[in-house]
Write a protein that holds these residues in place. Sequence first.
Motif, PDB file in Angstrom:
ATOM      1  N   SER A 136       0.807  -1.217   0.000  1.00 27.70           N
ATOM      2  CA  SER A 136       0.000   0.000   0.000  1.00 27.70           C
ATOM      3  C   SER A 136       0.841   1.267   0.000  1.00 27.70           C
ATOM      4  CB  SER A 136      -0.940   0.005   1.211  1.00 27.70           C
ATOM      5  OG  SER A 136      -0.225  -0.265   2.400  1.00 27.70           O
ATOM      6  N   THR A 183      -1.387  -4.316  -3.982  1.00 31.10           N
ATOM      7  CA  THR A 183      -1.977  -5.200  -2.981  1.00 31.10           C
ATOM      8  C   THR A 183      -2.854  -6.215  -3.704  1.00 31.10           C
ATOM      9  OG1 THR A 183      -3.990  -3.884  -2.655  1.00 31.10           O
ATOM     10  CG2 THR A 183      -2.042  -3.229  -1.389  1.00 31.10           C
ATOM     11  N   ASP A 379      -4.850   0.571   2.690  1.00 31.12           N
ATOM     12  CA  ASP A 379      -5.071  -0.861   2.518  1.00 31.12           C
ATOM     13  C   ASP A 379      -6.398  -1.240   3.165  1.00 31.12           C
ATOM     14  OD1 ASP A 379      -4.963  -3.544   2.179  1.00 31.12           O
ATOM     15  OD2 ASP A 379      -3.114  -3.879   3.292  1.00 31.12           O
TER      16      ASP A 379
END
Length: 649
Positions: A136, A183, A379
């Motif tokens: 992230s 991610t 995230d």
Amino acid sequence: METSATTDTDYERGYRKEDARSVDVEELAEAEAHLRNTTIQNFTWRNVSVAVRDRVSKETKLILENVEGQASAGELVALMGPSGSGKTTLLNVLARRPTNAENVEGSVLINGSKVSSQNFRDVTAYVEQEDSIIGSLTVRETLHFASRLSSSGSLPAKERIVRINGLLKAFGLTSQSETLIGTPIRKGISGGQKRRVGVASQLITSPKIMFLDEPTSGLDSRASFEVVNYLRGVAKRNKLLVIASIHQPSTSSFNLFDQVLLLSAGKSHYFGPVSGITDHYEREMGIDMPLHSNPAEFLLDLVNIDFDLEQDSATQRLTELQGKWSSSSRCKNLSSVISQIEQRGQGRDLGIEHHEKRPSMPSRTLALLHRAFIKSYRDVIAYGIRLAMYMGLAIMMGTVWLRLDAHDSNIVAFTNAIFFGGAFMSFMAIAYSPSFLEDHATFRKERHNGMYGPLEFMISNFLIGVPYLFLIALIFSAIAYWLINLQPAVENFFVCILWLFLDLLAAEGLVVLVASIIPSFVVTLAIVAFCNGLWMSVMGFMVYPDDLNVFYKYVFHYWDYQKYVFEGLMVNEFADRIYDCAKTGPGEGDCHCQWQSDLAGQCQVDGRQGVLETYSFNPDNFGRNVGIMLAIVVGYRIAALIVLVIKRN
């Protein structure tokens, strides 16, 4: 004899010209200034042997046997061999990384002298094959935090920015500098770019020796050449020593290395310059190198016997090849050079120069906290999904137990709602494990590279979670508390938030402890789920505390954090609330109360007397129970810290 294997390809020459045009020499010089003035001249290893215990036969097995080599500052050394040859194990031994070996022997020296573990970490860096990079963060932020956590963190911000910009430009990452690493939910940079970021983030930490595990694995020939070519340039300009394990490199990438150590079955088959391979195998081994072929592929095919149908004859052939190397003039000369370096280094202080002061412990903790904050809001796996889960749970509970009346027939429903809410909020904390395991993997890498220790990691990890967990407890309570119609008083609402907040802190602490012991998602999931099931069983809801089995009561019940949350929420609901009983007739006393208290004659139930006394809950234990919960929260974190301190791998 000159072959195409030992000459630059057209592609390689073209790339070097392109590279020279794209990189500003003065900017690179500023970016790499921290790598200069090194005192590292030689790095040697002699008689390195590693033994492990075979899982089946339980017998000791050598996976490395009397391996030796030497490298000088400014060189790139390749550790090459077929799968299972021991190259990664050797790299870990040379880098002083943890191994699963039963016994490790041999000497690893810098400038012919032994160095302390702290000094070794100060001058080395290790880039893993599957490098742990926080997905992230952007590319620039990754280098920025690596700089802040290393010895570069004590430098002025302007100088750190110059270094970062130089590395971004040199690695061809300038246009991706503001792109996320990536991610599972958000796409980021490519695999090759990620590998370059991993190398650059270690270069910015001022290493004098760099170890890389399979830096070209999974990359195409262009990306592989790109990574190795830049490493070569940095090594030559700044006397940086690079040792990398490689597996089947392209010809252009292989020719960039200065020396190569060829391993098979844990034994050396060649150590020397890449340019001398053809001469050695033709003159001393009697093996002609084929023209117009990749020498790395030829060597790997030569010493790889895994796919030979006649294993006995293949093993004998491999033994003969190794014997020829051991008796060769190049092998004897290598031993002589190592001996001379050791003699010169005896009794000498290595004298590692610390040109940059390491950041203080508070500075490192703040850097980790800053990095964790960025991750926490970018995230969604870290807290976003969890917040959505808890909001869904709150809405579900509020609509299932919708607007319960203060009637004694609803006391069981109120009790069930309290149990369900507290227990499942705790259980759902397991959703934090993927995020923590990512942080844990990054911590392991950065700890091995000497950036920070377990204390800074644990403090920052705890502090970043506190506001988010409080927000979850607040939002959950704001939705569920009033929909269910729990005790309708503002002070009771905030007490509910307090208990759920402590519940989440303790549950997350349990996840951190288990994941620190066994950093595996599946194992963490199984153990934490089992523990939560145990806590639910012995907390006092399924079986009244006074009726609980003696073993479970004294072994688990009193340190079950769910017990104190359940008790606190029960006291919060029933201590000062009166419930009406069902009327059975027109008279004042014509009623039936399911829970008995002194108010039965008034067709009412006193929650304190009728409910809390049944569970043996004392409303006066509020302060004590909060203190116990805080002790459990802190205890889990201290236990996790001890685990991280003890575990070195």
